[in-house]
Design a protein around this motif. Sequence first.
Motif, PDB file in Angstrom:
ATOM      1  N   GLY A 192       5.150   3.601 -15.375  1.00 26.08           N
ATOM      2  CA  GLY A 192       4.750   4.457 -14.267  1.00 26.08           C
ATOM      3  C   GLY A 192       5.499   4.165 -12.975  1.00 26.08           C
ATOM      4  N   LEU A 193       6.475   3.268 -13.016  1.00 25.76           N
ATOM      5  CA  LEU A 193       7.285   2.983 -11.822  1.00 25.76           C
ATOM      6  C   LEU A 193       8.098   4.213 -11.451  1.00 25.76           C
ATOM      7  CD1 LEU A 193       8.230   0.666  -9.875  1.00 25.76           C
ATOM      8  CD2 LEU A 193      10.159   0.355 -11.441  1.00 25.76           C
ATOM      9  N   ARG A 194       8.144   4.552 -10.169  1.00 19.81           N
ATOM     10  CA  ARG A 194       8.960   5.666  -9.715  1.00 19.81           C
ATOM     11  C   ARG A 194      10.434   5.354  -9.903  1.00 19.81           C
ATOM     12  NH1 ARG A 194       9.015   5.938  -4.540  1.00 19.81           N
ATOM     13  NH2 ARG A 194       9.490   8.146  -4.291  1.00 19.81           N
ATOM     14  N   ARG A 195      11.191   6.360 -10.304  1.00 21.62           N
ATOM     15  CA  ARG A 195      12.631   6.175 -10.461  1.00 21.62           C
ATOM     16  C   ARG A 195      13.254   5.715  -9.148  1.00 21.62           C
ATOM     17  NH1 ARG A 195      17.226   8.060 -13.392  1.00 21.62           N
ATOM     18  NH2 ARG A 195      18.967   6.976 -12.391  1.00 21.62           N
ATOM     19  N   ALA A 196      12.747   6.244  -8.026  1.00 18.40           N
ATOM     20  CA  ALA A 196      13.278   5.857  -6.721  1.00 18.40           C
ATOM     21  C   ALA A 196      13.066   4.370  -6.455  1.00 18.40           C
ATOM     22  CB  ALA A 196      12.622   6.686  -5.625  1.00 18.40           C
ATOM     23  N   SER A 197      11.962   3.815  -6.928  1.00 18.02           N
ATOM     24  CA  SER A 197      11.701   2.391  -6.734  1.00 18.02           C
ATOM     25  C   SER A 197      12.663   1.543  -7.562  1.00 18.02           C
ATOM     26  CB  SER A 197      10.253   2.061  -7.096  1.00 18.02           C
ATOM     27  OG  SER A 197       9.347   2.793  -6.295  1.00 18.02           O
ATOM     28  N   ALA A 198      12.889   1.968  -8.804  1.00 24.05           N
ATOM     29  CA  ALA A 198      13.860   1.257  -9.644  1.00 24.05           C
ATOM     30  C   ALA A 198      15.248   1.328  -9.030  1.00 24.05           C
ATOM     31  CB  ALA A 198      13.863   1.841 -11.047  1.00 24.05           C
ATOM     32  N   ASP A 199      15.628   2.516  -8.544  1.00 23.31           N
ATOM     33  CA  ASP A 199      16.927   2.674  -7.897  1.00 23.31           C
ATOM     34  C   ASP A 199      17.025   1.796  -6.651  1.00 23.31           C
ATOM     35  OD1 ASP A 199      17.835   4.487  -9.777  1.00 23.31           O
ATOM     36  OD2 ASP A 199      17.324   6.252  -8.577  1.00 23.31           O
ATOM     37  N   GLY A 200      15.927   1.692  -5.904  1.00 24.17           N
ATOM     38  CA  GLY A 200      15.920   0.860  -4.707  1.00 24.17           C
ATOM     39  C   GLY A 200      16.106  -0.609  -5.031  1.00 24.17           C
ATOM     40  N   ALA A 201      15.464  -1.065  -6.107  1.00 21.29           N
ATOM     41  CA  ALA A 201      15.614  -2.460  -6.529  1.00 21.29           C
ATOM     42  C   ALA A 201      17.056  -2.736  -6.948  1.00 21.29           C
ATOM     43  CB  ALA A 201      14.657  -2.762  -7.674  1.00 21.29           C
ATOM     44  N   ILE A 202      17.641  -1.791  -7.654  1.00 22.55           N
ATOM     45  CA  ILE A 202      19.033  -1.946  -8.106  1.00 22.55           C
ATOM     46  C   ILE A 202      19.977  -1.969  -6.911  1.00 22.55           C
ATOM     47  CG2 ILE A 202      20.892  -0.794  -9.369  1.00 22.55           C
ATOM     48  CD1 ILE A 202      18.668   0.167 -11.333  1.00 22.55           C
ATOM     49  N   ALA A 203      19.729  -1.109  -5.918  1.00 21.44           N
ATOM     50  CA  ALA A 203      20.564  -1.105  -4.711  1.00 21.44           C
ATOM     51  C   ALA A 203      20.439  -2.435  -3.968  1.00 21.44           C
ATOM     52  CB  ALA A 203      20.158   0.051  -3.805  1.00 21.44           C
ATOM     53  N   LEU A 204      19.235  -2.975  -3.927  1.00 24.47           N
ATOM     54  CA  LEU A 204      19.022  -4.276  -3.280  1.00 24.47           C
ATOM     55  C   LEU A 204      19.805  -5.363  -3.994  1.00 24.47           C
ATOM     56  CD1 LEU A 204      17.570  -6.127  -1.252  1.00 24.47           C
ATOM     57  CD2 LEU A 204      15.652  -6.230  -2.880  1.00 24.47           C
ATOM     58  N   ALA A 246      -3.652  -3.810  -4.498  1.00 28.76           N
ATOM     59  CA  ALA A 246      -4.407  -2.921  -3.618  1.00 28.76           C
ATOM     60  C   ALA A 246      -4.118  -1.459  -3.962  1.00 28.76           C
ATOM     61  CB  ALA A 246      -4.051  -3.195  -2.160  1.00 28.76           C
ATOM     62  N   SER A 247      -5.119  -0.618  -3.742  1.00 33.64           N
ATOM     63  CA  SER A 247      -4.972   0.805  -4.035  1.00 33.64           C
ATOM     64  C   SER A 247      -4.339   1.517  -2.847  1.00 33.64           C
ATOM     65  CB  SER A 247      -6.337   1.417  -4.357  1.00 33.64           C
ATOM     66  OG  SER A 247      -7.208   1.255  -3.243  1.00 33.64           O
ATOM     67  N   GLY A 248      -4.200   2.822  -2.940  1.00 34.83           N
ATOM     68  CA  GLY A 248      -3.613   3.623  -1.874  1.00 34.83           C
ATOM     69  C   GLY A 248      -2.490   4.486  -2.389  1.00 34.83           C
ATOM     70  N   THR A 249      -2.030   5.407  -1.550  1.00 34.56           N
ATOM     71  CA  THR A 249      -0.967   6.316  -1.964  1.00 34.56           C
ATOM     72  C   THR A 249       0.315   5.563  -2.270  1.00 34.56           C
ATOM     73  OG1 THR A 249      -1.920   8.109  -0.654  1.00 34.56           O
ATOM     74  CG2 THR A 249       0.394   8.330  -1.297  1.00 34.56           C
ATOM     75  N   TYR A 250       0.769   4.741  -1.320  1.00 34.83           N
ATOM     76  CA  TYR A 250       2.034   4.018  -1.483  1.00 34.83           C
ATOM     77  C   TYR A 250       1.746   2.631  -2.064  1.00 34.83           C
ATOM     78  CZ  TYR A 250       3.729   7.815   1.398  1.00 34.83           C
ATOM     79  OH  TYR A 250       4.032   9.064   1.876  1.00 34.83           O
ATOM     80  N   TYR A 292       5.182   2.832  -6.171  1.00 31.94           N
ATOM     81  CA  TYR A 292       5.979   2.732  -4.953  1.00 31.94           C
ATOM     82  C   TYR A 292       6.386   1.300  -4.616  1.00 31.94           C
ATOM     83  CZ  TYR A 292       5.064   7.573  -3.537  1.00 31.94           C
ATOM     84  OH  TYR A 292       5.024   8.945  -3.477  1.00 31.94           O
ATOM     85  N   LYS A 293       5.701   0.303  -5.185  1.00 33.02           N
ATOM     86  CA  LYS A 293       5.905  -1.076  -4.763  1.00 33.02           C
ATOM     87  C   LYS A 293       6.392  -1.978  -5.894  1.00 33.02           C
ATOM     88  CE  LYS A 293       2.453  -1.537  -1.036  1.00 33.02           C
ATOM     89  NZ  LYS A 293       3.104  -2.448  -0.080  1.00 33.02           N
ATOM     90  N   LEU A 294       7.201  -2.969  -5.512  1.00 33.97           N
ATOM     91  CA  LEU A 294       7.575  -4.070  -6.388  1.00 33.97           C
ATOM     92  C   LEU A 294       7.484  -5.357  -5.586  1.00 33.97           C
ATOM     93  CD1 LEU A 294      10.748  -2.651  -8.201  1.00 33.97           C
ATOM     94  CD2 LEU A 294       8.547  -3.159  -9.286  1.00 33.97           C
ATOM     95  N   ASP A 295       7.069  -6.430  -6.247  1.00 32.49           N
ATOM     96  CA  ASP A 295       7.073  -7.753  -5.635  1.00 32.49           C
ATOM     97  C   ASP A 295       8.284  -8.529  -6.131  1.00 32.49           C
ATOM     98  OD1 ASP A 295       4.683  -7.245  -4.344  1.00 32.49           O
ATOM     99  OD2 ASP A 295       3.450  -8.254  -5.863  1.00 32.49           O
ATOM    100  N   HIS A 316       5.946 -14.230  -2.113  1.00 29.56           N
ATOM    101  CA  HIS A 316       6.864 -13.184  -2.576  1.00 29.56           C
ATOM    102  C   HIS A 316       7.066 -12.142  -1.479  1.00 29.56           C
ATOM    103  CE1 HIS A 316       2.801 -11.637  -3.565  1.00 29.56           C
ATOM    104  NE2 HIS A 316       3.306 -10.483  -3.158  1.00 29.56           N
ATOM    105  N   TRP A 317       8.095 -11.322  -1.657  1.00 31.22           N
ATOM    106  CA  TRP A 317       8.303 -10.160  -0.807  1.00 31.22           C
ATOM    107  C   TRP A 317       7.684  -8.945  -1.472  1.00 31.22           C
ATOM    108  CZ3 TRP A 317      10.033  -9.927   4.075  1.00 31.22           C
ATOM    109  CH2 TRP A 317      10.729 -11.023   4.584  1.00 31.22           C
ATOM    110  N   ASP A 318       6.771  -8.292  -0.782  1.00 33.36           N
ATOM    111  CA  ASP A 318       6.135  -7.061  -1.231  1.00 33.36           C
ATOM    112  C   ASP A 318       6.944  -5.911  -0.635  1.00 33.36           C
ATOM    113  OD1 ASP A 318       3.457  -5.488  -2.046  1.00 33.36           O
ATOM    114  OD2 ASP A 318       4.059  -4.839  -0.045  1.00 33.36           O
ATOM    115  N   VAL A 319       7.590  -5.112  -1.496  1.00 32.72           N
ATOM    116  CA  VAL A 319       8.502  -4.081  -1.012  1.00 32.72           C
ATOM    117  C   VAL A 319       7.974  -2.699  -1.366  1.00 32.72           C
ATOM    118  CG1 VAL A 319      10.863  -3.205  -1.037  1.00 32.72           C
ATOM    119  CG2 VAL A 319      10.441  -5.670  -1.306  1.00 32.72           C
ATOM    120  N   THR A 320       7.887  -1.835  -0.356  1.00 33.45           N
ATOM    121  CA  THR A 320       7.483  -0.444  -0.538  1.00 33.45           C
ATOM    122  C   THR A 320       8.728   0.429  -0.454  1.00 33.45           C
ATOM    123  OG1 THR A 320       5.393  -0.934   0.579  1.00 33.45           O
ATOM    124  CG2 THR A 320       5.944   1.390   0.216  1.00 33.45           C
TER     125      THR A 320
END
Length: 224
Positions: free
Chosen positions: A130-142, A162-166, A172-175, A217-221
């Motif tokens: 269920g990870l967003r493609r944009a999040s995976a792409d963001g991790a790869i760019a990082l 934690a719950s919420g939209t993002y 939307y998030k990866l640690d 850890h770093w919590d990244v949105t």
Amino acid sequence: MDGVVGPDTWSKLIVTVRKGDKGDAVKALQVQLNAHGAGLAVDGDFGAGTDSKVRGFQQSAGLNPIDGIVGPATWGALLSGGGSTGGGGGTGTTLTQSQAASMLSSAGITWSSSGNCSDRGSSSCTSFDGLRRASADGAIALKRSIGSCPLNITGGTETGHASGTYSHGNGYKLDFGMSGCLTNYIHGTFTHSGTRGDGADLWTAASGNIYANEGSHWDVTFMN
């Protein structure tokens, strides 16, 4: 006859296949699924593994119903690059565990969990289901930006965050595990943007992605 393969012609060329079928059409299906990162054996046997990959592809491509039956709509999405199984699809799509793992591993990103598992329903696992493609792409760019600095994911879409939209649960998030080189990169590249209510130091990238220092850890949105 105009030589154009339009909807009418396409529907007549398609061989619909489903679980239990065997033969060349199934082999062609497996080849197409593998082009999207499925990693199937091309054996012409539409078994449980192929059925699972088909359903995952149908979900990521936004097809309905998600029934494992490969007819004109699914064939069309496969051949047009629709959906996302590690190689195609838009950034708004979501990934299955195997799709995301293939993308991240290919980029040199590792992951770990206290339970050494990937079950989304267990808080001791690190899941990408269920990870967003944009999040995976963001991790790869990082990872590309930090070069030889290791990047290890310690939290994904699994329950317990934690719950919420993002949120983690909405993909939307990866640690990322703490490392000196990662922290130095974040501090040297992004803008300090305040402190979160729980005391976490916030740093914001030009893209809008938000990095929160949660100590271990770093919590990244990933906003884009």
